[in-house]
Design a protein around this motif. Structure first.
Motif, PDB file in Angstrom:
ATOM      1  N   ALA A   1      52.300  15.208  53.580  1.00 42.58           N
ATOM      2  CA  ALA A   1      52.397  14.257  54.693  1.00 42.58           C
ATOM      3  C   ALA A   1      51.186  14.419  55.602  1.00 42.58           C
ATOM      4  CB  ALA A   1      53.668  14.481  55.483  1.00 42.58           C
ATOM      5  N   THR A   2      50.722  13.306  56.163  1.00 46.91           N
ATOM      6  CA  THR A   2      49.607  13.298  57.098  1.00 46.91           C
ATOM      7  C   THR A   2      50.100  12.778  58.437  1.00 46.91           C
ATOM      8  OG1 THR A   2      48.026  12.852  55.317  1.00 46.91           O
ATOM      9  CG2 THR A   2      47.297  12.391  57.577  1.00 46.91           C
ATOM     10  N   SER A   3      49.873  13.518  59.509  1.00 49.23           N
ATOM     11  CA  SER A   3      50.314  13.096  60.834  1.00 49.23           C
ATOM     12  C   SER A   3      49.507  11.891  61.311  1.00 49.23           C
ATOM     13  CB  SER A   3      50.156  14.240  61.836  1.00 49.23           C
ATOM     14  OG  SER A   3      50.433  13.798  63.148  1.00 49.23           O
ATOM     15  N   THR A   4      50.198  10.962  61.966  1.00 51.02           N
ATOM     16  CA  THR A   4      49.530   9.772  62.507  1.00 51.02           C
ATOM     17  C   THR A   4      49.451   9.799  64.030  1.00 51.02           C
ATOM     18  OG1 THR A   4      51.639   8.559  62.539  1.00 51.02           O
ATOM     19  CG2 THR A   4      50.292   8.372  60.551  1.00 51.02           C
ATOM     20  N   ASN A   5      49.869  10.898  64.637  1.00 49.27           N
ATOM     21  CA  ASN A   5      49.963  10.981  66.105  1.00 49.27           C
ATOM     22  C   ASN A   5      48.644  10.715  66.813  1.00 49.27           C
ATOM     23  OD1 ASN A   5      52.701  11.467  66.690  1.00 49.27           O
ATOM     24  ND2 ASN A   5      52.514  13.604  66.029  1.00 49.27           N
TER      25      ASN A   5
ATOM     26  N   ASN B   1      56.374   9.752  62.468  1.00 50.91           N
ATOM     27  CA  ASN B   1      54.948   9.761  62.822  1.00 50.91           C
ATOM     28  C   ASN B   1      54.087  10.434  61.753  1.00 50.91           C
ATOM     29  OD1 ASN B   1      55.383   8.449  65.297  1.00 50.91           O
ATOM     30  ND2 ASN B   1      55.867  10.387  66.297  1.00 50.91           N
ATOM     31  N   LYS B   2      54.391  10.130  60.497  1.00 48.10           N
ATOM     32  CA  LYS B   2      53.636  10.702  59.384  1.00 48.10           C
ATOM     33  C   LYS B   2      53.515   9.674  58.263  1.00 48.10           C
ATOM     34  CE  LYS B   2      55.231  15.475  60.078  1.00 48.10           C
ATOM     35  NZ  LYS B   2      56.008  16.588  59.475  1.00 48.10           N
TER      36      LYS B   2
ATOM     37  N   PHE C   1      53.864   9.845  54.464  1.00 47.23           N
ATOM     38  CA  PHE C   1      54.354  10.721  53.408  1.00 47.23           C
ATOM     39  C   PHE C   1      53.750  10.312  52.070  1.00 47.23           C
ATOM     40  CE2 PHE C   1      57.585  10.715  56.729  1.00 47.23           C
ATOM     41  CZ  PHE C   1      57.821  12.069  56.883  1.00 47.23           C
TER      42      PHE C   1
ATOM     43  N   ASN D   1      55.457   5.137  55.132  1.00 47.80           N
ATOM     44  CA  ASN D   1      55.378   5.271  56.582  1.00 47.80           C
ATOM     45  C   ASN D   1      56.698   4.748  57.134  1.00 47.80           C
ATOM     46  OD1 ASN D   1      54.688   5.219  59.313  1.00 47.80           O
ATOM     47  ND2 ASN D   1      52.560   4.699  58.871  1.00 47.80           N
TER      48      ASN D   1
END
Length: 314
Positions: A3-7, A87-88, A90, A101
């Motif tokens: 997963a990559t955070s989108t915050n 907020n990730k 996946f 998302n």
């Protein structure tokens, strides 16, 4: 699953990240369920052949984003289930280019929530157990990426009707979807092979906009395959003419029967037929141009487009 955070992402960074894989909103396009986009357009985007569009979204998408929180809160009120933002982005464990998302996680359950808004005119597509096919595919894709056994979908219809439903995992459907998405990515995107240009309105509009300009008078030579394509077009046009004439024949029979009895409505055991007068008001531009040319010039505009015409070489 990764997963990559989108915050901390800007809108453009998020769009660039989405370009690196296939997300939930891409599924319907690849499967042919999206009337606003086509596989060909999506391929151009995923291969970086068109610029990232980070301009303002449409009104519908704008208010859909705003109302997502309203839908999530109403779901909690009606079900007692708590939800939270992920907020990730996946990524699928085996195919990391398959992304999800999601709108919300369900607290205390191994499940997700997808929030939607819909027009009143589409309310029949949510009746009973009905769910629009593009959303079924999207949610099944999410369950595949996150390895979930079920999910919830909630929708606010026309701003005044709320519906929520549980969707069970359908492994047979997931396998079909996954195979098609993997093929699109591995063959079309990675190998740079364009999907077939289809006859959708979305593709027609895109080609019209993308190739609006041309080099005046420029000629090119096309191979024999285009002769075959044009011959097929002529054959289809012949079939189209036969079908259109058959439809007109049926319509004329119906109109004649209503007209003979001076009726506007006809009722059969299965259908309601209506043939009522309709008043249409049109501006007579020829008359305005002749009698008030200055007014015509003030309020007229010129549009530019390209017209396709085909003539046989004899």
């Amino acid at each position: 699953m990764q997963a990559t955070s989108t915050n901390q992402m800007t809108k453009k960074e998020w769009l660039l990240e989405r370009r690196k894989g296939i997300g939930g909103s891409d599924v319907a396009t690849i499967l042919g369920f999206n009337k606003y986009n086509s596989p060909y357009q999506l391929w151009l985007d995923k291969t970086g052949q068109i610029d990232i569009d980070d301009t303002d979204v449409s009104e519908a998408a704008h208010f859909g984003n705003i109302l997502e929180e309203v839908v999530a809160k109403e779901f909690t009120e009606r079900t007692g289930k708590r939800v939270r933002r992920a907020n990730k982005i996946f990524r699928h464990a085996e195919y990391p280019f398959l992304n999800a998302n999601i709108d919300r996680d369900i607290v205390g359950e191994d499940a997700i929530l997808e929030c939607k808004t819909a027009s009143t005119y589409l309310s029949d597509r949510w009746e009973g157990e009905e769910i629009p096919e593009q959303y079924i595919c999207q949610v099944q894709h999410y369950m595949n990426v996150l390895d979930k056994q079920y999910a919830y979908i909630a929708v606010l219809i026309g701003g005044q009707k709320f519906v929520w439903k549980k969707i069970e995992r359908d492994q047979e459907l997931i396998d079909i979807i996954q195979d098609r998405l993997v093929e699109f990515w591995e063959v079309n995107v990675k190998q740079g092979i364009a999907p077939a240009i289809d006859g959708s309105d979305a593709t027609e509009e895109y080609i019209k906009e993308r190739y609006a300009n041309s080099e005046a008078g420029k000629e090119i030579t096309l191979n024999k395959a285009f002769d075959d394509l044009i011959a097929k077009r002529a054959e289809l046009n012949g079939t189209k003419k036969i079908v259109e004439e058959s439809l007109k024949e049926i319509d004329n029979q119906l109109k004649s029967e209503l007209g003979e009895q001076n009726a506007e409505i006809g009722i059969t055991p299965s259908y309601l037929i209506s043939w009522k007068p309709i008043e249409t008001t049109r501006i007579n531009t020829k008359k305005i141009k002749k009698e008030a040319p200055e007014l015509f010039e003030q309020y007229s505009s010129t549009s530019k487009s390209r017209r396709l015409s085909i003539k046989e070489i004899k």
